[in-house]
Write an enzyme that holds these catalytic residues in place. Sequence first.
Site, PDB file in Angstrom:
ATOM      1  N   HIS A 117       1.887   6.555  -7.037  1.00 36.94           N
ATOM      2  CA  HIS A 117       0.984   5.478  -7.481  1.00 36.94           C
ATOM      3  C   HIS A 117      -0.155   6.055  -8.334  1.00 36.94           C
ATOM      4  O   HIS A 117      -0.580   5.436  -9.313  1.00 36.94           O
ATOM      5  CB  HIS A 117       0.374   4.758  -6.274  1.00 36.94           C
ATOM      6  CG  HIS A 117       1.360   4.000  -5.435  1.00 36.94           C
ATOM      7  ND1 HIS A 117       1.774   4.439  -4.196  1.00 36.94           N
ATOM      8  CD2 HIS A 117       2.008   2.835  -5.666  1.00 36.94           C
ATOM      9  CE1 HIS A 117       2.627   3.569  -3.691  1.00 36.94           C
ATOM     10  NE2 HIS A 117       2.794   2.588  -4.562  1.00 36.94           N
ATOM     11  N   GLY A 120      -0.065  -1.096  -1.603  1.00 36.55           N
ATOM     12  CA  GLY A 120      -0.894  -0.152  -0.851  1.00 36.55           C
ATOM     13  C   GLY A 120      -0.070   1.024  -0.352  1.00 36.55           C
ATOM     14  O   GLY A 120       1.014   1.309  -0.876  1.00 36.55           O
ATOM     15  N   ALA A 121      -0.593   1.721   0.667  1.00 31.87           N
ATOM     16  CA  ALA A 121       0.021   2.974   1.154  1.00 31.87           C
ATOM     17  C   ALA A 121       0.246   3.904  -0.043  1.00 31.87           C
ATOM     18  O   ALA A 121       1.343   4.436  -0.243  1.00 31.87           O
ATOM     19  CB  ALA A 121       1.317   2.702   1.921  1.00 31.87           C
ATOM     20  N   LEU A 122      -0.800   4.058  -0.831  1.00 34.11           N
ATOM     21  CA  LEU A 122      -0.668   4.748  -2.117  1.00 34.11           C
ATOM     22  C   LEU A 122      -0.403   6.247  -1.927  1.00 34.11           C
ATOM     23  O   LEU A 122      -0.972   6.877  -1.048  1.00 34.11           O
ATOM     24  CB  LEU A 122      -1.942   4.548  -2.950  1.00 34.11           C
ATOM     25  CG  LEU A 122      -2.341   3.094  -3.219  1.00 34.11           C
ATOM     26  CD1 LEU A 122      -3.531   3.034  -4.174  1.00 34.11           C
ATOM     27  CD2 LEU A 122      -1.191   2.258  -3.754  1.00 34.11           C
ATOM     28  N   HIS A 123       0.454   6.775  -2.785  1.00 39.89           N
ATOM     29  CA  HIS A 123       0.766   8.210  -2.775  1.00 39.89           C
ATOM     30  C   HIS A 123       0.656   8.734  -4.202  1.00 39.89           C
ATOM     31  O   HIS A 123       0.234   7.992  -5.116  1.00 39.89           O
ATOM     32  CB  HIS A 123       2.156   8.450  -2.170  1.00 39.89           C
ATOM     33  CG  HIS A 123       3.218   7.559  -2.744  1.00 39.89           C
ATOM     34  ND1 HIS A 123       3.596   7.606  -4.078  1.00 39.89           N
ATOM     35  CD2 HIS A 123       3.966   6.570  -2.183  1.00 39.89           C
ATOM     36  CE1 HIS A 123       4.536   6.710  -4.302  1.00 39.89           C
ATOM     37  NE2 HIS A 123       4.775   6.052  -3.179  1.00 39.89           N
ATOM     38  N   SER A 161       7.812   7.764  -1.854  1.00 43.16           N
ATOM     39  CA  SER A 161       7.917   6.361  -1.457  1.00 43.16           C
ATOM     40  C   SER A 161       7.040   6.147  -0.231  1.00 43.16           C
ATOM     41  O   SER A 161       6.964   7.022   0.645  1.00 43.16           O
ATOM     42  CB  SER A 161       9.376   6.037  -1.110  1.00 43.16           C
ATOM     43  OG  SER A 161       9.440   4.841  -0.355  1.00 43.16           O
ATOM     44  N   ARG A 167       7.721   4.384   2.143  1.00 42.12           N
ATOM     45  CA  ARG A 167       8.599   4.319   3.322  1.00 42.12           C
ATOM     46  C   ARG A 167       9.029   5.703   3.813  1.00 42.12           C
ATOM     47  O   ARG A 167       9.609   5.814   4.888  1.00 42.12           O
ATOM     48  CB  ARG A 167       9.806   3.439   3.027  1.00 42.12           C
ATOM     49  CG  ARG A 167       9.450   1.968   2.938  1.00 42.12           C
ATOM     50  CD  ARG A 167      10.674   1.073   2.865  1.00 42.12           C
ATOM     51  NE  ARG A 167      10.338  -0.316   3.050  1.00 42.12           N
ATOM     52  CZ  ARG A 167      10.215  -1.226   2.069  1.00 42.12           C
ATOM     53  NH1 ARG A 167      10.401  -0.863   0.826  1.00 42.12           N
ATOM     54  NH2 ARG A 167       9.907  -2.476   2.341  1.00 42.12           N
TER      55      ARG A 167
END
Length: 297
Positions: free
Chosen positions: A41, A35-38, A193, A195
């Site tokens: 992705h 998840g936390a798609l950017h 990323s 992060r």
Amino acid sequence: MTPPLAVASDRHELGLRLADARRAGAAVAFVPTMGALHAGHACLVRAARDRVGPEGRVVVSIFVNPLQFGPGEDLERYPRSFDADLAVCAREGADVVYAPRVDDVYPGGQPAVNVSPGPLGEVLEGAVRPGHFRGVLTVVAKLFGLVRPDVAVFGEKDYQQLVLVRRMVADLCLGVEVVGVETQREPDGLALSSRNRYLDPEQRQRASALIRVLEAGRSAQERGRDAVLGSARVELRRAHGLDLDYLVVTDADLGDLPAAPPPGTAGRLLAAVRVGGTRLIDNLPLTLGGTPTGGDR
Ligand code: PAF
């Protein structure tokens, strides 16, 4: 008309969503994510669609896998943005999102049988994150078993993960084609990323020096392995606030390289740094020693 994105929150629903594809013999492409798609992705989902075409099915999993986080790592604060993630998947033409709870993936709790990554799981990221790749390979093997894809797509940014997944598929005869997709970058070169969200503006500025270090190294690739490391280190000394974990040149499978490999040898330059409390990794492909000559004529 394209059917809307289906969300499967457990393995049973996932099976139902893919039943027609299996009956029709349609190819299934799989993009595992936390998840936390950017935009990186999004590129993986597009690559998945390219591989199977309009008739195939593209499945994206969204699962923050507890098994790959060590004590004191960021499992609890790992960014979660489910609604935005679904929007990315819908926009990029995924068919199914599998977003299970932990007990759907690990119904009996911690699995008794795990996938051992072997010696390659103990170096680089594995040296700093003990057990990380065992957790990654175990969940990827489980997800492969649940999704049963023909093709699985991974980013080159997590290069060691990509190499290990390829190795697992080959060594365990899993019959999945593994596709690596080039790292996507911000305009200043910082690798995308999830992060990166941890970086404050000043740290974000410092983080952009990492790609300059790697590019400086790559600019010396014709002169061989040691020249690559030398040039990268010169740039690293110029960079402020990058706390180096490792900087290495390997062959394309993360194996050792001789100091003077034959011209045209494929290699990889990999680095990990800390910026404040955030650990960043990145890598670039290399062609060492210049292009090979055509030989005798
Ligand atoms: O790269 C990731 O996001 C994860 O390591 C993966 C492959 C989804 C396994 O949890």
